[in-house]
Design a protein around this motif. Sequence first.
Motif, PDB file in Angstrom:
ATOM      1  N   SER A 120       0.834  -1.197   0.000  1.00  0.00           N
ATOM      2  CA  SER A 120       0.000   0.000   0.000  1.00  0.00           C
ATOM      3  C   SER A 120       0.867   1.243   0.000  1.00  0.00           C
ATOM      4  CB  SER A 120      -0.944  -0.033   1.206  1.00  0.00           C
ATOM      5  OG  SER A 120      -1.928   0.975   1.099  1.00  0.00           O
ATOM      6  N   ASN A 167      -4.895 -10.013  -4.359  1.00  0.00           N
ATOM      7  CA  ASN A 167      -5.911  -9.092  -3.855  1.00  0.00           C
ATOM      8  C   ASN A 167      -7.173  -9.816  -3.410  1.00  0.00           C
ATOM      9  OD1 ASN A 167      -4.219  -6.951  -4.317  1.00  0.00           O
ATOM     10  ND2 ASN A 167      -5.700  -5.761  -5.480  1.00  0.00           N
ATOM     11  N   ILE A 171      -8.581  -9.121   0.288  1.00  0.00           N
ATOM     12  CA  ILE A 171      -9.924  -8.563   0.475  1.00  0.00           C
ATOM     13  C   ILE A 171     -10.829  -9.566   1.183  1.00  0.00           C
ATOM     14  CG2 ILE A 171     -11.970  -7.712  -0.737  1.00  0.00           C
ATOM     15  CD1 ILE A 171      -9.973  -6.793  -2.980  1.00  0.00           C
ATOM     16  N   GLY A 219     -11.945   1.318  -0.784  1.00  0.00           N
ATOM     17  CA  GLY A 219     -12.973   0.288  -0.820  1.00  0.00           C
ATOM     18  C   GLY A 219     -13.622   0.139  -2.169  1.00  0.00           C
ATOM     19  N   ALA A 222     -11.525  -1.968  -4.232  1.00  0.00           N
ATOM     20  CA  ALA A 222     -11.680  -3.379  -3.852  1.00  0.00           C
ATOM     21  C   ALA A 222     -12.879  -3.989  -4.554  1.00  0.00           C
ATOM     22  CB  ALA A 222     -11.830  -3.494  -2.336  1.00  0.00           C
ATOM     23  N   PHE A 245     -18.587  -5.243   0.427  1.00  0.00           N
ATOM     24  CA  PHE A 245     -17.808  -4.096  -0.029  1.00  0.00           C
ATOM     25  C   PHE A 245     -18.635  -3.148  -0.885  1.00  0.00           C
ATOM     26  CE2 PHE A 245     -14.326  -6.596   1.545  1.00  0.00           C
ATOM     27  CZ  PHE A 245     -13.417  -5.648   1.962  1.00  0.00           C
ATOM     28  N   ALA A 249     -18.961   0.700  -0.151  1.00  0.00           N
ATOM     29  CA  ALA A 249     -18.628   1.680  -1.183  1.00  0.00           C
ATOM     30  C   ALA A 249     -19.773   2.640  -1.452  1.00  0.00           C
ATOM     31  CB  ALA A 249     -18.224   0.973  -2.471  1.00  0.00           C
ATOM     32  N   ASP A 258      -9.880   3.775   2.986  1.00  0.00           N
ATOM     33  CA  ASP A 258      -9.163   2.509   3.003  1.00  0.00           C
ATOM     34  C   ASP A 258     -10.086   1.353   3.384  1.00  0.00           C
ATOM     35  OD1 ASP A 258      -6.550   0.997   3.017  1.00  0.00           O
ATOM     36  OD2 ASP A 258      -7.202   0.632   5.072  1.00  0.00           O
ATOM     37  N   ILE A 259      -9.722   0.154   2.963  1.00  0.00           N
ATOM     38  CA  ILE A 259     -10.556  -1.017   3.230  1.00  0.00           C
ATOM     39  C   ILE A 259     -10.696  -1.307   4.720  1.00  0.00           C
ATOM     40  CG2 ILE A 259     -10.208  -2.107   0.991  1.00  0.00           C
ATOM     41  CD1 ILE A 259      -8.121  -3.935   2.290  1.00  0.00           C
ATOM     42  N   ALA A 262     -13.931  -0.048   5.420  1.00  0.00           N
ATOM     43  CA  ALA A 262     -14.948  -0.996   4.956  1.00  0.00           C
ATOM     44  C   ALA A 262     -15.119  -2.131   5.953  1.00  0.00           C
ATOM     45  CB  ALA A 262     -14.582  -1.541   3.579  1.00  0.00           C
TER      46      ALA A 262
END
Length: 272
Positions: A120, A167, A171, A219, A222, A245, A249, A258-259, A262
């Motif tokens: 990241s 990914n 995720i 997010g 993602a 997600f 979103a 950032d996730i 989420a």
Amino acid sequence: MEKIAFLGLGHMGEPMARQLLAAGHPLVVWNRTREKTAVLVAEGATAAAGPAEAVREADVVITMLAGPDAVREVGDLVTPVLRPGVHWVEMSTVGPDVVRELAGRVPDGVTLVDAPVMGSTDKAAAGRLGILAGGDAAGVEHILARFGPVTRTGPLGSGAALKLVVNTAVIGGVALVAEAMKLADTLGVAESAAREALAAGPLGGAVARAFATDVHFAGDLAVKDIALATNAVRLPVMEAVAGHFEAAAADPDVGHEDIARAAAHIRTRRDT
């Protein structure tokens, strides 16, 4: 040193471009939102008015864009002006199909390399990303190494394919940690106890990512990556994760964050 054009100065692109400036490369930058070029121009880069202008004199072109549509749009603009001998390094997360599309359109004498990254914004700023390089990367491996260690993954498109695999695991793991924490909340387990127990198990890395700060993987991106993966093959677990997600979103306070945000959204989301 090679003249480099860097297209796409988002959360990842800007610190990556800065690594090239620090190494002394003549650098031309372009971003859809022109204001984002100002910081790098102040540090020695040259801003271009458009993608075609950016790449016209470049020896190496690097694209770090939001997704397949952006890569196709920029590709339409730059492909006609790429000179023989140029290396185009596509570093966005777009999947192997888009890479193959680009390969069918680049002029003779232009070498296309797919080289998405692992890590990241913190690793981008430190030059410690993991680079997954597919295709004939020999001519640009020394440049890619400015961003971090380079792993040669095989033929063109293999880097993009492996990035989707990575990914998907990240995720999915973050979503699973969020659900586990939601269960802990429901059962009255103390947050500190749940986090410590999960961190000590096989999901330790996902726990760290679910609670990370000072990094950024949006997010909504993602959601894009999940779609790329689930369009390639049936992945029932990731189809369920997509719902989490997508809901995050859709929240204007969460979608571009950032996730980890989420994950918090998943944890507190009321089932309907």
